[in-house]
Design a protein around this motif. Structure first.
Motif, short mmCIF file in Angstrom:
data_model
loop_
_atom_site.label_atom_id
_atom_site.label_comp_id
_atom_site.label_asym_id
_atom_site.label_seq_id
_atom_site.Cartn_x
_atom_site.Cartn_y
_atom_site.Cartn_z
N SER A 1 0.82 -1.21 0.00
CA SER A 1 0.00 0.00 0.00
C SER A 1 0.85 1.26 0.00
CB SER A 1 -0.95 0.01 1.18
OG SER A 1 -0.21 -0.07 2.37
N SER A 2 2.10 1.15 0.47
CA SER A 2 2.95 2.35 0.42
C SER A 2 3.29 2.68 -1.03
CB SER A 2 4.24 2.13 1.22
OG SER A 2 4.94 1.02 0.71
N SER B 1 0.22 4.28 -2.57
CA SER B 1 0.07 5.68 -2.18
C SER B 1 1.02 6.55 -2.97
CB SER B 1 0.35 5.86 -0.69
OG SER B 1 -0.40 4.97 0.07
N THR B 2 2.24 6.06 -3.18
CA THR B 2 3.20 6.85 -3.94
C THR B 2 2.76 6.98 -5.39
OG1 THR B 2 4.78 5.60 -2.63
CG2 THR B 2 5.66 7.19 -4.16
N PRO C 1 -5.80 7.89 2.50
CA PRO C 1 -4.36 8.09 2.31
C PRO C 1 -3.49 6.84 2.48
CG PRO C 1 -5.22 9.90 3.56
CD PRO C 1 -6.37 8.98 3.31
N THR C 2 -3.93 5.88 3.25
CA THR C 2 -3.08 4.69 3.38
C THR C 2 -3.15 3.81 2.15
OG1 THR C 2 -4.87 3.49 4.42
CG2 THR C 2 -3.28 4.57 5.85
N ARG D 1 -6.19 15.40 0.54
CA ARG D 1 -5.28 14.51 1.25
C ARG D 1 -5.00 14.99 2.64
NH1 ARG D 1 -0.98 13.59 -3.16
NH2 ARG D 1 0.32 13.75 -1.38
N PHE D 2 -4.68 14.06 3.47
CA PHE D 2 -4.27 14.34 4.84
C PHE D 2 -5.33 15.15 5.57
CE2 PHE D 2 -0.60 12.47 3.44
CZ PHE D 2 0.00 13.18 2.42
#
Lengths: 236, 423
Positions: A75-76, A79-80, A120-121, A224-225
């Motif tokens: 998932s990282s 997200s990128t 976001p994750t 986001r965030f």
């Protein structure tokens, strides 16, 4: 040189289907000699004549963003990757005609790119199940390209082509089947070249000539965030 | 009569293990790929099944289940089969699938894969020479010869993985080591990434436009092919194409930069996820375990021989289960990281080979942890191997691996924070 207008088209698909070869063929009219693993995103630019042959002919830059990776990435990584999906004007979905899984994964790829409300994750709200309605109201033009056509045996060709026709219909998109190592599939004047040209024209039209060209409906900038929207980072 | 009952129990459990391996393969490893060669799936499941059976036999040994002569028989049979798989079948198929991927050799696949296998056998045999693992009175193709070599490779693997795992596990889970990553850091890095992409795009636009004007002026043709084409391209080169080469070099450098930035951003996201995970209940539990195991591992590094006689059956069971689970998880992660649709077959077979060797040498090493009275069966079955050598070899490699992992992680940890932290 950079004064021409531009559109951004994503090229998505499983790893190993031939996206890099395809982009190279589309942009440089040459076969890619040494395809290698795409890390992150590789971009190339195609110069396209909108409405070629008519008095309204105008030249545009088409940016083809070839995003590498697989749908099963961590998932990282997802997200990128998502940072490349900003303000997209068209999507080319690439699958391998010899590999059914890559065709099935196209649903997940398009959901990942179109589903801007992802947490976001990187966890997707839909779990990959196909939702026809999502594509019915989708405003971004799609194109489905099947690669490695030369590796399909003649006897199986018919059933494969039927399957891909259904797939393209599900996406409400045109489809092209070709072999990225052979430029003749996209030779000027062939039906594939015409379909490609029509697709790019449609993308440009949606971006610059539709009634509400400044705001693509159903496609807000990423929140986001939990904070404000991301500032537009392109130099226009 | 009891032999029949025992055998049927063994066979049932083997079928169960086979099914589990099959399901694991389909739903975890090959989730995103299409299985076109069922041979690969069968080999993986069979290797897994026979490896698990060995552990099962150890547990039966300790518990005293089943008749001891039928246990012995099954030990021998299982060992023979698994050696057959690890030394003959899997390497041959690995060679076969590697050769199948290479277009040139496609026509004579079988021949080249046999050649590859013979090369493997040669090096495999030579492996035995520098190590004092056998007493010289055994024949060429005996079980002892094969097992000794498989043991060396497997023990090295186990020690490397354990050493790295002993250091990496606490590092990953203990929040003390987690660098503080904020959203601002990630945003800043993403902005740099997109800026780099924009620079690449503007250069490519220039190149595309230059190519187009050159084409329209008739200066460019398709890539010159053949011998005369090469000679021609040396003498006549338009100024436009020299310009292109220059820009292409700049683009290559920028693309390398964008790849780096992408990987760093992914790394930051992963760290952020770990931080969030560490705040959850599950995360806190693993954090505590991390402290516990790190103390245990440090202790093990320095005081290896002390407790080996006294570890009870329960700990042996825990070690077996967690090492199988840990291995499968690690293999899966590794597989996702490096496989593509072309190489997936080869990689799965390599994983099966590693898994088989890992399990065989775990059996060798577990002898060290078992109470004295249960060691006899292993000694009996595996023949006169120099077990002490393996234990010492494991300790050495474990120490080397742990220390170099500490060094490596220390360097990586030191290097990273300065780059990303907001002041």
């Amino acid at each position: 040189m950079a004064s021409l207008d531009r559109v951004k088209v994503l090229v998505l698909g499983d790893s190993g289907v031939g996206k890099s070869s395809l982009v190279h063929l589309l942009c440089q009219n040459q076969v890619l000699g040494n395809p290698s693993w795409t890390v992150g995103c590789s971009v190339d630019v195609r110069v396209h004549d909108y409405k070629e042959g008519t008095p309204e002919e105008k030249t545009y830059y088409i940016e083809l963003w070839d995003v590498g990776g697989s749908v099963g990435s961590a998932s990282s990584v997802k997200s990128t990757r998502a940072v490349f999906y900003n303000s997209v004007n068209g999507i080319i979905l690439v699958h391998d005609l010899t590999n059914k899984k890559s065709s099935q994964n196209l649903n997940r790829w398009s959901s990942e790119a179109l589903n801007r409300d992802s947490v976001p994750t990187g966890v997707l709200v839909t779990n990959g199940d196909y939702d026809r309605e999502q594509f019915a109201e989708n405003q971004i033009p799609l194109l489905v390209i099947g690669t490695k056509l030369d590796q399909i045996h003649d006897t199986k060709r018919h059933e494969v082509l039927i399957r891909t026709a259904f797939l393209a219909e599900d996406f409400n998109a045109e489809e092209i089947n070709l072999d990225c190592t052979n430029p003749r599939y996209l030779a000027a004047g062939s039906s594939n070249a015409v379909k490609l040209s029509r697709f790019f024209d449609k993308v440009i039209e949606k971006r610059y000539f539709s009634r509400d060209s400044n705001q693509i409906p159903g496609f807000p900038d990423r929140k986001r965030f939990g904070g404000g929207t991301l500032k537009n980072l392109h130099y226009d | 009569m009891s032999f029949l009952i025992d055998s049927s129990i063994m066979i049932t459990s083997q079928v169960l293990f086979f099914g589990f391996g099959w399901l694991f393969f389909m739903h975890q490893l090959f989730k995103d790929y299409e299985v076109r060669q069922y041979v690969v799936q069968v080999i993986f499941s069979v290797t897994f099944a026979f490896s698990c059976t060995m552990f099962e036999l150890i547990i039966f040994e300790i518990l005293g289940v089943l008749n001891s002569s039928s246990r012995y028989f099954h030990w021998k049979m299982n060992l023979c089969i698994i050696l057959l798989i690890l030394v003959f079948m899997v390497p041959f198929y690995i060679g076969y699938f590697i050769v199948s991927n290479i277009r040139l050799l496609h026509k004579q696949r079988l021949l080249f894969s046999c050649l590859l296998w013979l090369t493997f056998m040669y090096f495999f045999w030579k492996l035995g020479d520098p190590f004092p693992i056998l007493s010289p009175k055994h024949g060429i193709l005996s079980i002892e010869q094969l097992i000794s070599r498989v043991g060396v490779i497997g023990v090295t693997l186990v020690a490397l993985l354990s050493g790295f795992g002993a250091v990496n596990c606490p590092y990953t889970y203990m929040s003390y080591f987690l660098r503080n990553v904020t959203d601002i850091d990630i945003l800043a890095l993403e902005r740099r990434l997109l800026q780099t992409m924009d620079m690449i795009i503007s250069k490519k636009k220039r190149m595309a436009m230059t190519r187009r004007t050159m084409f329209q002026k008739g200066e460019i043709h398709n890539k010159p092919s053949g011998f005369w084409g090469m000679i021609k391209s040396v003498t006549t080169s338009a100024p436009g194409s020299e310009n292109l080469t220059l820009i292409q070099q700049e683009v290559d450098a920028l693309e390398e930069l964008s790849r780096q930035l992408f990987l760093e951003t992914a790394d930051l996201y992963a760290t952020k996820e770990r931080i969030e995970y560490s705040k959850t209940f599950k995360g806190k539990y693993f954090n505590f375990l991390g402290y516990f195991f790190s103390i245990y591992c440090v202790w093990k590094i320095f005081m290896v021989k002390f407790w080996s006689q006294h570890i009870s059956f329960i700990l042996v069971g825990i070690i077996i289960v967690t090492s199988i689970r840990g291995l499968l998880i690690t293999l899966t992660k590794f597989f996702y990281a490096i496989s593509s649709s072309k190489s997936s077959n080869v990689i799965v077979l390599l994983l099966a080979q590693i898994m088989g060797m890992y399990f065989v040498s775990s059996v060798l090493l577990i002898r060290m942890s078992m109470p004295l009275e249960y060691r006899t069966i292993i000694t009996e079955v595996l023949g006169e191997l120099q077990f002490n050598f393996y234990h010492r070899w494991f300790d050495v490699i474990f120490l080397v691996s742990a220390l170099s992992s500490i060094l490596f992680l220390y360097l990586a940890h030191k290097q990273a924070p300065e780059k990303h932290m907001t002041p």
